[in-house]
Design a protein around this motif. Structure first.
Motif, mmCIF file in Angstrom:
data_model
loop_
_atom_site.group_PDB
_atom_site.id
_atom_site.type_symbol
_atom_site.label_atom_id
_atom_site.label_comp_id
_atom_site.label_asym_id
_atom_site.label_seq_id
_atom_site.Cartn_x
_atom_site.Cartn_y
_atom_site.Cartn_z
ATOM 1 N N LYS A 87 0.837 -1.207 0.000
ATOM 2 C CA LYS A 87 0.000 0.000 0.000
ATOM 3 C C LYS A 87 0.871 1.257 0.000
ATOM 4 O O LYS A 87 0.623 2.203 -0.765
ATOM 5 C CB LYS A 87 -0.905 -0.024 1.234
ATOM 6 C CG LYS A 87 -1.849 1.164 1.377
ATOM 7 C CD LYS A 87 -2.989 1.093 0.398
ATOM 8 C CE LYS A 87 -4.034 2.175 0.653
ATOM 9 N NZ LYS A 87 -4.836 1.907 1.849
ATOM 10 N N TYR A 93 -2.828 -3.885 -5.913
ATOM 11 C CA TYR A 93 -3.235 -5.278 -5.773
ATOM 12 C C TYR A 93 -2.013 -6.115 -5.421
ATOM 13 O O TYR A 93 -0.867 -5.722 -5.681
ATOM 14 C CB TYR A 93 -3.932 -5.813 -7.025
ATOM 15 C CG TYR A 93 -3.160 -5.747 -8.317
ATOM 16 C CD1 TYR A 93 -2.584 -6.889 -8.878
ATOM 17 C CD2 TYR A 93 -3.034 -4.550 -9.021
ATOM 18 C CE1 TYR A 93 -1.901 -6.843 -10.085
ATOM 19 C CE2 TYR A 93 -2.355 -4.491 -10.236
ATOM 20 C CZ TYR A 93 -1.785 -5.631 -10.754
ATOM 21 O OH TYR A 93 -1.105 -5.583 -11.959
ATOM 22 N N VAL A 130 -5.139 -13.145 2.585
ATOM 23 C CA VAL A 130 -6.268 -12.465 1.939
ATOM 24 C C VAL A 130 -6.932 -11.493 2.903
ATOM 25 O O VAL A 130 -7.367 -10.400 2.510
ATOM 26 C CB VAL A 130 -7.290 -13.471 1.365
ATOM 27 C CG1 VAL A 130 -6.661 -14.320 0.263
ATOM 28 C CG2 VAL A 130 -7.878 -14.366 2.436
ATOM 29 N N GLU A 131 -6.992 -11.844 4.169
ATOM 30 C CA GLU A 131 -7.578 -10.943 5.161
ATOM 31 C C GLU A 131 -6.735 -9.681 5.316
ATOM 32 O O GLU A 131 -7.268 -8.562 5.392
ATOM 33 C CB GLU A 131 -7.697 -11.657 6.511
ATOM 34 C CG GLU A 131 -8.330 -10.807 7.596
ATOM 35 C CD GLU A 131 -8.451 -11.530 8.934
ATOM 36 O OE1 GLU A 131 -8.896 -10.898 9.910
ATOM 37 O OE2 GLU A 131 -8.093 -12.729 9.003
ATOM 38 N N ARG A 134 -7.044 -7.395 2.077
ATOM 39 C CA ARG A 134 -8.333 -6.698 2.086
ATOM 40 C C ARG A 134 -8.362 -5.616 3.145
ATOM 41 O O ARG A 134 -8.976 -4.560 2.960
ATOM 42 C CB ARG A 134 -9.464 -7.704 2.326
ATOM 43 C CG ARG A 134 -9.683 -8.674 1.185
ATOM 44 C CD ARG A 134 -10.940 -9.508 1.396
ATOM 45 N NE ARG A 134 -11.019 -10.569 0.403
ATOM 46 C CZ ARG A 134 -10.951 -11.869 0.680
ATOM 47 N NH1 ARG A 134 -10.802 -12.270 1.933
ATOM 48 N NH2 ARG A 134 -11.027 -12.762 -0.287
ATOM 49 N N GLU A 136 -6.110 -3.626 3.954
ATOM 50 C CA GLU A 136 -5.469 -2.405 3.456
ATOM 51 C C GLU A 136 -6.225 -1.801 2.272
ATOM 52 O O GLU A 136 -5.776 -0.823 1.678
ATOM 53 C CB GLU A 136 -4.019 -2.696 3.042
ATOM 54 C CG GLU A 136 -3.071 -2.923 4.202
ATOM 55 C CD GLU A 136 -2.806 -1.651 5.011
ATOM 56 O OE1 GLU A 136 -3.126 -0.547 4.510
ATOM 57 O OE2 GLU A 136 -2.288 -1.765 6.127
ATOM 58 N N GLY A 137 -7.362 -2.395 1.930
ATOM 59 C CA GLY A 137 -8.160 -1.874 0.829
ATOM 60 C C GLY A 137 -7.607 -2.202 -0.539
ATOM 61 O O GLY A 137 -7.937 -1.537 -1.526
ATOM 62 N N LYS A 139 -6.744 -5.007 -3.785
ATOM 63 C CA LYS A 139 -7.330 -6.145 -4.468
ATOM 64 C C LYS A 139 -6.493 -7.394 -4.182
ATOM 65 O O LYS A 139 -5.264 -7.331 -4.076
ATOM 66 C CB LYS A 139 -7.395 -5.899 -5.974
ATOM 67 C CG LYS A 139 -8.274 -4.709 -6.372
ATOM 68 C CD LYS A 139 -9.738 -4.972 -6.120
ATOM 69 C CE LYS A 139 -10.604 -3.849 -6.670
ATOM 70 N NZ LYS A 139 -12.049 -4.084 -6.426
ATOM 71 N N VAL A 140 -7.178 -8.532 -4.097
ATOM 72 C CA VAL A 140 -6.549 -9.795 -3.696
ATOM 73 C C VAL A 140 -6.348 -10.707 -4.896
ATOM 74 O O VAL A 140 -7.285 -10.973 -5.652
ATOM 75 C CB VAL A 140 -7.414 -10.524 -2.647
ATOM 76 C CG1 VAL A 140 -6.832 -11.897 -2.328
ATOM 77 C CG2 VAL A 140 -7.530 -9.689 -1.384
ATOM 78 N N TYR A 195 -11.921 -18.731 0.331
ATOM 79 C CA TYR A 195 -11.194 -17.513 0.721
ATOM 80 C C TYR A 195 -11.896 -16.220 0.320
ATOM 81 O O TYR A 195 -11.264 -15.185 0.177
ATOM 82 C CB TYR A 195 -9.764 -17.569 0.146
ATOM 83 C CG TYR A 195 -9.022 -18.759 0.700
ATOM 84 C CD1 TYR A 195 -8.480 -18.734 1.981
ATOM 85 C CD2 TYR A 195 -8.929 -19.939 -0.037
ATOM 86 C CE1 TYR A 195 -7.846 -19.838 2.514
ATOM 87 C CE2 TYR A 195 -8.291 -21.055 0.490
ATOM 88 C CZ TYR A 195 -7.757 -21.000 1.766
ATOM 89 O OH TYR A 195 -7.135 -22.115 2.296
ATOM 90 N N LYS A 197 -14.092 -13.411 -1.842
ATOM 91 C CA LYS A 197 -13.999 -12.884 -3.201
ATOM 92 C C LYS A 197 -12.545 -12.693 -3.608
ATOM 93 O O LYS A 197 -11.778 -12.012 -2.932
ATOM 94 C CB LYS A 197 -14.733 -11.542 -3.295
ATOM 95 C CG LYS A 197 -14.738 -10.940 -4.700
ATOM 96 C CD LYS A 197 -15.470 -9.607 -4.715
ATOM 97 C CE LYS A 197 -15.562 -9.045 -6.127
ATOM 98 N NZ LYS A 197 -14.247 -8.794 -6.745
ATOM 99 N N ASP A 199 -10.010 -11.276 -6.618
ATOM 100 C CA ASP A 199 -10.010 -10.320 -7.714
ATOM 101 C C ASP A 199 -9.181 -10.796 -8.900
ATOM 102 O O ASP A 199 -9.443 -10.391 -10.035
ATOM 103 C CB ASP A 199 -9.480 -8.968 -7.219
ATOM 104 C CG ASP A 199 -10.328 -8.410 -6.086
ATOM 105 O OD1 ASP A 199 -11.501 -8.081 -6.341
ATOM 106 O OD2 ASP A 199 -9.820 -8.332 -4.944
#
Length: 450
Positions: A87, A93, A130-131, A134, A136-137, A139-140, A195, A197, A199
């Motif tokens: 980030k 992403y 994945v948690e 997400r 940090e806003g 895309k995974v 896991y 959604k 991206d």
């Protein structure tokens, strides 16, 4: 090895596939806006610390490689730190290797014992990843290899890449490739089910006869689309770092990739299909010479270079995904952290020239590059000129304003006599200092009139 033989029904299924441009553009929108991502290659190979292909390159037997499985215990693993680093670098992403070619899974699969939950670590590392991403806003994305050097039914002897390719004791007489493909599909179903959604799914990779329907790729993509309707998929079910895939032919197969994946290179002129239409692409690049952690590879690309390569990708209509290879304890190397921090410093001031931008439709200037977002042109200046700065490709009556992107400071249009001979070119007055404000990349934001 059981070779794949396609039948007429399978050929007919592929003829019936109808590419939906509207759905495609919708799912690609975030990817095009993001432009910059982080790749993370990490697994057992971080322990020998000689790159992610160590088992293949050194032809290590399974029983010898298992010592790393027994030892694996990344005590410093904290994916929140990884996500925060991405980030702060300006990345949008993050893609993690859920399983690499050695077959070791960073997730809790019910189809194998060769997984992180069975090591001293005892954790589902993908679930935590994945948690964190997400959180940090961002895309995974998850990387999943099509190869598997651990599975008994994957081709061994004679395969181009398998560690036992040269060992006749590992012939393929009793191997059932279709059973391996069932296993692979089952694991991908787990990835797409357990896991939340996703991206992006980054499959790797096809080669020789192992491509397309050898992986039962139509069935695979249909399953993925059912479980993850909006997910973006790369093109390596039918290609690798070499080859663009069927999107480039103008006749996409049911398992076409959503984007092309040039590896360790930036396409000289972007990528187009046979009809001259731009394709979406993402250049995947390492910071040094390896994807996985390599203790003695200190050939680091400087941040100044990588900033310019990011700009180059965007100026050609592509993305850049930049790799980090955490060490055996789960730490991103200090050299990588430093590079990410320096990129982030530039991105904080100049991100608008990257996010949502693409080709400018104007020839590249001599001293930098151009990106564009709507009526805003971004002149990336890598070196100064003698006299006022020429802004090639636009006319004076088109210009609404010129600003330094980093500060918002106005840049006047020059009225100097020195460029009297060039009345059709706009010149920006950067002042008397021959040194540009940003020695790496000074960005001029030129807003054009509506």
């Amino acid at each position: 090895m059981n070779c794949y033989r396609e039948n007429s029904c399978e050929r007919e299924d592929r003829k019936m596939y109808q590419f939906n441009r509207e759905e495609y553009e919708k799912r690609m929108q975030w990817f095009v806006n993001a432009r910059f991502g982080m790749f993370i290659h990490w697994g057992l190979y971080a322990i020998p610390a000689r790159g992610e292909w160590v088992r293949s390159f050194e032809e290590i037997p399974k029983e010898d490689y298992m010592k790393y499985f027994d030892e694996f215990d990344p005590v410093d693993y904290d994916p929140k730190k990884w996500a925060k680093a991405a980030k702060e670098a300006g990345m949008q992403y993050v893609v993690l290797t859920a399983k690499h070619h050695d077959g070791f899974c960073l997730f809790d699969s019910k189809y194998t014992d060769f997984k992180s939950t069975n090591t001293k670590c005892g954790r589902d590392l993908v679930a935590e990843f994945v948690e964190a991403v997400r959180g940090e806003g961002l895309k995974v994305g998850l990387y999943f290899t099509l190869l598997d050097w651990y599975h008994d039914d994957y081709p061994h002897y004679g395969d181009r890449n398998h560690p036992m390719r040269n060992n006749p004791a590992y012939k393929n007489d009793n191997r059932d490739f279709s059973r391996y493909v069932d296993y692979m599909h089952n694991q991908i179903r787990e990835i797409c089910t357990n896991y939340g959604k996703l991206d992006l799914l980054w499959f790797d990779f096809s080669y020789d006869d192992l491509n397309g329907e050898a992986w039962r790729a139509t069935d695979l993509v249909n399953m993925v689309r059912e479980l993850q309707p909006g997910v973006i998929i790369d093109n390596r079910l039918e290609a690798s770092g070499v080859g663009y895939g069927s999107m480039a032919t103008g006749n996409p197969k049911p398992y076409h990739g959503d984007f092309v994946t040039p590896e360790q290179i930036i396409p000289p002129e972007g990528i187009k299909d046979v009809n001259g239409n731009d394709l979406y692409w993402e250049s995947c690049v390492t910071m040094n010479g390896n994807w996985g952690y390599h203790a003695t590879d200190n050939f680091w690309k400087p941040s100044q270079m990588l900033i310019k390569k990011l700009v180059e990708c965007v100026s050609k209509g592509g993305n850049l995904i930049l790799n980090v290879g955490p060490d055996a304890k789960g730490n991103i190397p200090d050299a990588s952290q430093k590079i990410l921090s320096e990129i982030g410093t530039w991105m904080k001031k100049n991100k608008n020239s990257i996010y949502g931008c693409g080709k400018a439709g104007i020839p590249k200037p001599d001293n930098g590059r151009l990106t564009r977002n709507g009526n805003k042109l971004y002149y990336h200046l890598y070196e100064n000129t003698i006299g006022p700065m020429p802004l090639i490709g636009i006319k004076k009556d088109q210009v609404k304003s010129i600003r330094y992107l980093a500060t918002g400071a106005e840049v006047p249009i020059s009225t100097s006599w020195v460029h009297t001979d060039y009345p059709d070119i706009v010149f920006a007055d950067l002042g008397p200092n021959p040194i540009l404000p940003d020695g790496v990349d000074t960005v001029l934001e030129v807003t054009l009139k509506d």
